[in-house]
Structure formats: C-alpha cells, structure tokens
Design an enzyme around this catalytic site. Structure first.
Site, short mmCIF file in Angstrom:
data_model
loop_
_atom_site.label_atom_id
_atom_site.label_comp_id
_atom_site.label_asym_id
_atom_site.label_seq_id
_atom_site.Cartn_x
_atom_site.Cartn_y
_atom_site.Cartn_z
N GLU A 148 1.14 -1.34 -0.45
CA GLU A 148 -0.13 -0.12 0.26
C GLU A 148 1.11 1.36 0.56
OE1 GLU A 148 -2.41 -1.37 3.58
OE2 GLU A 148 -4.20 -0.82 2.27
N GLU A 188 -3.72 -9.35 4.34
CA GLU A 188 -4.67 -8.75 5.07
C GLU A 188 -6.20 -10.01 5.60
OE1 GLU A 188 -3.56 -6.90 2.73
OE2 GLU A 188 -2.36 -4.76 3.99
#
Ligand code: T1G
Length: 702
Positions: free
Chosen positions: A106, A126
C-alpha cells in the site's frame, strides 16, 4: 534516524529502511520514514526520492503486534505516511525487492512510481488476518490493475510474482540485477520529466462492476461464511469503482475498523503469532547446535507408520520402513504407493514427482538396515510391552547420536526412555492421524531429553510442514488429556437426556469440524474403552459414564466396524442415526435411574468447551504446555476447533474467565455426572478473580 538510512546518489535521495526481520511498518520505522521524507523534500540537492528496504526485502506490512498494543494508529500512522508521500513535490519511487505485502504494498501504491526486481513478490494478505488492506489498498489496487485482478489479489491473500502484473501499469520498470541502481536511474529520469502521477487520480472504468461484485459477494458469503473480511473487501472495491476516491477511503476505514474490533481477526492474529511462538522453547536457545537429519527410519507400517513415512518422503528424506513380516511390510508399501497414486489422480502431484518420492522409500524387515539412520520414529502398537521390545532393540542397533522418537499418543516417554542406555536421545513425536494430512505434531519432551534433540526435532517438524507444539510428559500430553474431559461431559449429557445427534450438531454449529460422537467413531471407540479400563484402576474416584463401554461391548467401534454411535454403510462415511444406539442409551439411562431433562445447545457447548478450558488451565499451570497459545494451536491444528474462535483458551479469554467460572459453578450444582469435574483449576480461578486472561495479549503477539 535509527531505522532509515539516508543517502544522496546523484540528485536522488535514497531512504533505505531497516527494521529486521521483515521491515514491518511499526511506529519507529514510520516516524523515521516521515523524517527521512521531510529531509529529502527539504534537501535542494535531491530532485527525486527512492524508498527501498534494506537487506533484500521491501516490507511485510503493518506491524501486526501493534493491533494489540494500539500503536497501529500512533502518529505518524501508515495513513499519515502515505499522505506525506502523495503530497511530496518531488517524485517518490518505491524500489521493491523480496516482499512487499499488506501495508508495504500500500505504501508503494501511494508512491508516484514503482520499480521492482524481477524476482520480487507482492500481495495483500490482510484477509488471512481477518482484515482488509486498510491503508488505501482497496482503493488504489483496483485503479491500477483493474477490479477483477484486485479482487483476486485481496481475496487470495498470497504473495504473487510480479511477472503476473506485467500487462498492468503496476510497475513502471522491472530490474534484472541491481534494483537500487535501477530505481535511482529511474527516479532521476522522473525528476527530469517533472510528472507526479498518483493512482488515486485514476478513474475505474468497469462496465461489469455490478455483476463482478455480485459474483464476488456470493463467493465471499459461501466460501468464507464465518469470516466478514472477504465481503468487506468486495464492498470496498465496489466503492472504489462507484465513488470518489475520498468517499471510497471512508468506506474502507469504516469496514477496516469493524474488522479490527471483531473476534475473527483477533483469532487469526492470535494464530499467526501462536504458530510462531510454539517454536520458541524457553530453556532451549535459538542457536542450539542441531544434529544432522539426512535419513529416517519408521518402525511400523500401519496407518500411522505409513503416514509418518509419507511426511518424511514429502520432505525429501530417504526413509526406511520397517515391519516384522513381509505381508505387513507389503501392505505398508502399498499404502504409501496408493497415497501418491491418489495425489497424481487428483492432479495434486506430477507423476515424476510422485515416483521420485516413492523411490526414497526403503522397505525392510531387518533392524540391521536402519542403524545408520539419523532418527528413528516408532509407530507400533500402543502397548508398553511392545514399546519396550522395540526400544531395547533400537538401543542396540542405532548409531550413536541417532534420535529415538516414539509416536505414542499417551504412554510415559520417561518410562520408554528408560528401556535404553541413551534417554537423552529419546523424544516423543506424537503425529495425528492421518499423519500426512494433519498439521499438528506434539513434540513430547522427556525428563532427560537433550536440548539439541528437542531443537533438532522442532526443526525436522518444520521440514515436515508440521505445527509442532512442545508438551511435557503426562497422561495424554496436551490434546488427549483435554479431550478426555470433553468426552466425559459428552457421555454425561447423553445420560441426562441429550441425543448423540443433538450433541454433535450443537458442537458442529459452534464450529467444530466434528462432534464428539462422530469423532469417536472416526478414531475408534475402542481406543477410549482401552483408556477407561486403565482409568478405572488408576483413578477409581473419577466418575465415568459406562454408556460408551456398553457400546463397545456390542463391538460397535465406529467406522472401522461400520457401526458405532452411528450406523455406516460400507464405503460410505455418512453417519446414520442408529436405533440400536437409541435403545442402548435408553436402557442405560433406565439402568442408572437418571431422570432425563431437556438440554439446550448452549449447555452442551459450554460444558464441552469449558471442560477443555479447565483442563487446559491445569496443563498450563503444571508446565506441560509452555503457553496458552500452544494449547490453542493443539486444538486448532489437531482437534478441529473452529479457527475463527482462535482455540479454547482464546475463546475463554473472549468470553471472559470470570463468566466461564460462573458458568462452571452452575454445572457443579448439577448432581448428575461428576460435580468435581467443575472445580476450577487453580490458575483459572486466580485469573478469573483477578480479571486476567490466559493469553497475555489476547488476539495479538503471544
Ligand atoms: N508484523 C509483525 N511481525 C511480523 C510481521 C508483521 N507484519 N511479519 C512477520 N513478522 C515476524 C514474525 O512474527 C516472526 O517473528 C518474524 O517476523 C519472521 O516471520 C494496514 C493492516 C513476511 C512471508 O500479513 O506472512 O499491513 O517469531 O517466521 O517464514 O493494510 O512473516 O521471529 O519473533 O513468518 O520468512 C499484513 C505477515 C500485515 C504479512 C515471512 N502483512 N508475515 O515469512 O518468517 S497487516 C502480513 C508473513 C497490514 C495494512 C494491514 C511472513 C513473511 P518471530 P516468519 P517467514
């Protein structure tokens, strides 16, 4: 800046971050990274900026421990860092080698450009922690690789080779060799061009967004029914495609917060750290010298022995399989071959790979053939007399330094070690059937087991792809000792009015893979009968229901006799309710004069699970298990406890130990069964009174 090395290479500032072992983006690294960015932006000599991970990996993402410590949100947070990058007036280039996962990817997505080494892997794992990419991943990834690709990356959660993204603009350049040099050169070119592209400004044009996301929602609802994260990811991606960037970010933040606070993510994060903590042995230093394990001998070609042999063959270890008769040996070899033929038939293994593995198998009838092996694992009949014969023989034939392991599921390892002149080389390796499938391995440390033998066995377990948990010596070690209390309650519930089907259904609805009666039918009801016979002599004061003994008196041992607590049809594992069992239970109830009552599912689940918890607390206090998360790993990997509840000890923490003890008091007031079974173990009582928990950081670092 302790965690960031600042260097000027030509007109490019290179920020190399170092937070070993995986450059997780903990607070200290984030603080230093922002400081480094500010320095580079203020540095007139720097026209562009490169972010690179020192020591060959970019970043494994946010520091998962910070979800429990609360530092995840401590400024500068990941979100602050990403904003600082996007606001930079100078181009920021992410130079990716090794791994860029989760928040690491990210971070790279927020940069203006990305240069990757050809062997790098990226991913958003995640979902495996019950979360979603909460630092803009759900909004940026679909913008740069498209909705479908982004959903696959986020719902799959695995690290992916960057070659998979070759057709997308995800990477602006791929480097064959020196990534740092390539990234600096690219950054310098970018500075000259003066462009500052940001992914957030890309609009998604996906004509099939409704159909795509509806399909993804249906998949998420069915494939991951008990986990909210996949569905949340789909909703965020849908927002990315249908809303402005900042509105999509708001949706992501809302969904992320809900997941972080949910029990499922706490369980999955607990498991992440629990699996790793299990490898740590308090008094065995990480640098303990290991013995070489280059070949294995397995004694016993039955179900367990061949399963263990298959694990060793899969790890590429030449493996002797020793049996006492040609017929038994042939059956064992056939079972190994059938396993690989099945793998090939299912397309799970290429024929040449299967052949390569089978070629490592060395069947033998002679102990003389195995003396040179580095470890021998005995998997013979569960009888101390037989173990004695085997270990006295092994003591004679095995070379000095060989490890002598027993697969016993509950016999005393110290007793077995005493059959040899080398008790320090003796250890328990309790595999779970079928050994080639079940991840759990209880490594049982005898009083005299040497530390290097223990450390070597733990390393071998990793090579066999097992989750190894160290147990001390007691009857049943960790798993079987606890399951005995669980089974006692199941039998008492049967006497009090619950049916076999109701107990199993209630426990399976709670999330267990299999209820106690189906599980007993699978393992063999005669195993429990064998243990109870010993118990009746050793601990006569402990009350057991006799209903299971009556079942075994009918020869109803379970699937292997096509009849147990349920009826079975040959070749069909379906458990059919049995009128014979209903009559047997009714007659048994009449024989003990019990007044049956309606029992609700909640009582069934609480009695079975809290029986596990109470015994687990005793095991913890006695030091049989090193930590509560080890007990959880045993139940998650070996006994089908629901993953999304994190194990019996974490589940009890989640319920609250005070409430658990209160509930146990209610059960102790029930005159049927064994009220003494509900006396809280001292540790449980102490923690409940003090408002404590079994797991120091519930849901996080163990
Ligand atoms: N945070 C904290 N510790 C970590 C960590 C992490 N992300 N990753 C690894 N460790 C520790 C691990 O506990 C072990 O510690 C040591 O590093 C070596 O790990 C906002 C919310 C990277 C593939 O899920 O998958 O970013 O036991 O034994 O086998 O969107 O670690 O030595 O004390 O596993 O070589 C998302 C998790 C985070 C990646 C390396 N990232 N890590 O495997 O070594 S959430 C992940 C892994 C996030 C943002 C979201 C693997 C690995 P110890 P290891 P490995």
């Amino acid at each position: 800046m302790k965690h960031v090395d600042y260097a000027l290479e030509g007109n490019v500032a290179v920020l190399a971050f170092a937070n070993p072992p995986v450059n997780s983006l903990g607070f200290a690294l984030r603080r230093d990274l922002v400081e480094g960015l500010e320095r580079a932006i203020a540095d007139p000599a720097a026209k562009a900026i490169v972010l690179i991970g020192a020591k060959g990996t970019f970043s494994a993402g946010a520091d998962i421990k910070e979800f429990v410590t609360g530092e995840i949100a401590r400024a500068p947070s990941l979100w602050h860092m990403i904003t600082a990058i996007e606001m930079s007036p100078k181009p920021v280039v992410a130079a990716i080698e090794g791994l860029a996962l989760g928040g690491g990817l990210e971070l790279a997505l927020a940069c203006h450009f990305r240069v990757a080494h050809k062997d790098a892997k990226v991913g958003l794992p995640e979902v495996k922690l019950g979360l979603l990419p909460g630092a803009g991943g759900t909004q940026r990834l679909p913008r740069i690789i498209g909705v479908e690709g982004a959903l696959n990356v986020m719902l799959g959660g695995t690290p992916l080779p960057i070659a998979l993204f070759a057709k997308s603009p995800l990477f602006d350049r791929v480097a064959d060799a020196d990534l740092r040099a390539a990234a600096v050169a690219f950054a310098s070119e970018a500075a000259a061009k003066g462009e500052l592209p940001l992914i957030r400004n890309i609009r998604i044009r996906e004509p099939n967004i409704e159909a795509l996301c509806q399909f993804a929602r249906n998949t998420a609802r069915t494939a991951f029914a008990k986990y909210p994260a996949p569905l949340a990811i789909v909703e965020c991606v849908y927002a990315a495609a249908t809303k402005k960037f900042d509105d999509g970010m708001a949706e992501e933040a809302k969904q992320f917060r809900a997941l972080v606070e949910g029990p499922e993510s706490a369980a999955l994060r607990h498991i992440f750290f629990g699996e790793r903590a299990a490898n740590r042995i308090a008094d065995v230093p990480d640098d303990t010298p290991l013995r070489d394990i280059r070949s294995v001998a397995v004694i016993g070609g039955g179900m367990m022995g061949t399963g263990i042999a298959i694990c060793c063959l899969n790890a590429g270890l030449p493996t002797h399989l020793l049996e006492v008769s040609q017929d038994a040996l042939d059956r064992g070899v056939a079972r190994v071959r059938e396993n690989y033929e099945g793998q090939v038939k299912k397309g799970k293994m290429k024929p040449d790979k299967a052949a390569e593995r089978v070629a490592l198998l060395k069947p033998t009838l002679s102990y003389d053939d195995i003396g040179g092996d580095d470890i021998v694992i005995e998997a013979v009949f569960e009888d101390m007399g037989v173990k004695e014969q085997v270990f006295r023989k092994l003591d004679q034939v095995m070379k000095p330094g060989a490890i002598l392991a027993t697969n016993t599921s509950m016999l005393d390892i110290n007793h077995i070690a005493a059959f040899t002149r080398r008790p320090a080389d003796v250890i328990g390796t309790h595999f779970f059937s079928p050994a080639q499938v079940m991840k759990l391995l209880e490594v049982v440390r005898g009083a005299k087991t040497a530390k290097d033998v223990l450390a070597t066995t733990m390393k071998l377990a990793k090579a066999l792809k097992k989750t190894a948990v160290v147990s001390g010596v007691c009857d049943g070690f960790i798993g079987n000792r606890m399951i005995e209390q669980y089974s006692r309650q199941a039998m008492f519930l049967l006497e009090e009015g619950a049916s076999v089907q109701q107990v199993d259904a209630a426990v399976e609805k709670f999330g267990f893979m299999m209820g106690p009666f189906r599980m007993s039918d699978l393992a063999g009801n005669d195993i429990g009968a064998h243990i109870r016979k010993r118990r009746y002599v050793e601990t006569p004061s402990v009350i057991y229901s006799k209903v299971a003994d009556k079942l075994c008196d009918l020869g109803r041992f379970g699937q292997k006799t096509s009849a147990g607590w349920y009826d079975y049809k040959p070749g069909d594992r379906t458990a059919y309710p049995s009128s014979v069992v209903d009559e047997l239970v009714a007659a048994h109830r009449a024989s003990i004069g019990v007044k049956t009552r309606k029992i609700d599912d909640r009582e069934i689940v609480d009695r079975l699970v809290y029986a596990l918890v109470n015994e687990g607390a005793a095991i913890l206090e006695e030091g049989i298990a090193q930590r509560a998360s080890d007990i959880d790993m045993v139940y998650l990997m070996g006994y089908g406890f629901p993953i999304y509840r994190g194990g019996p000890m974490l589940y009890a923490d989640t319920v609250g130990l005070y409430a658990v003890v209160q509930r146990m008091r209610q059960f102790a007031a029930n005159p049927h069964g064994d009220p003494a079974a509900w006396k809280p173990s001292p540790l449980l009582a102490r923690l409940a009174a003090a408002g404590g928990t079994f797991n120091a950081n519930t849901g996080g670092a163990a």
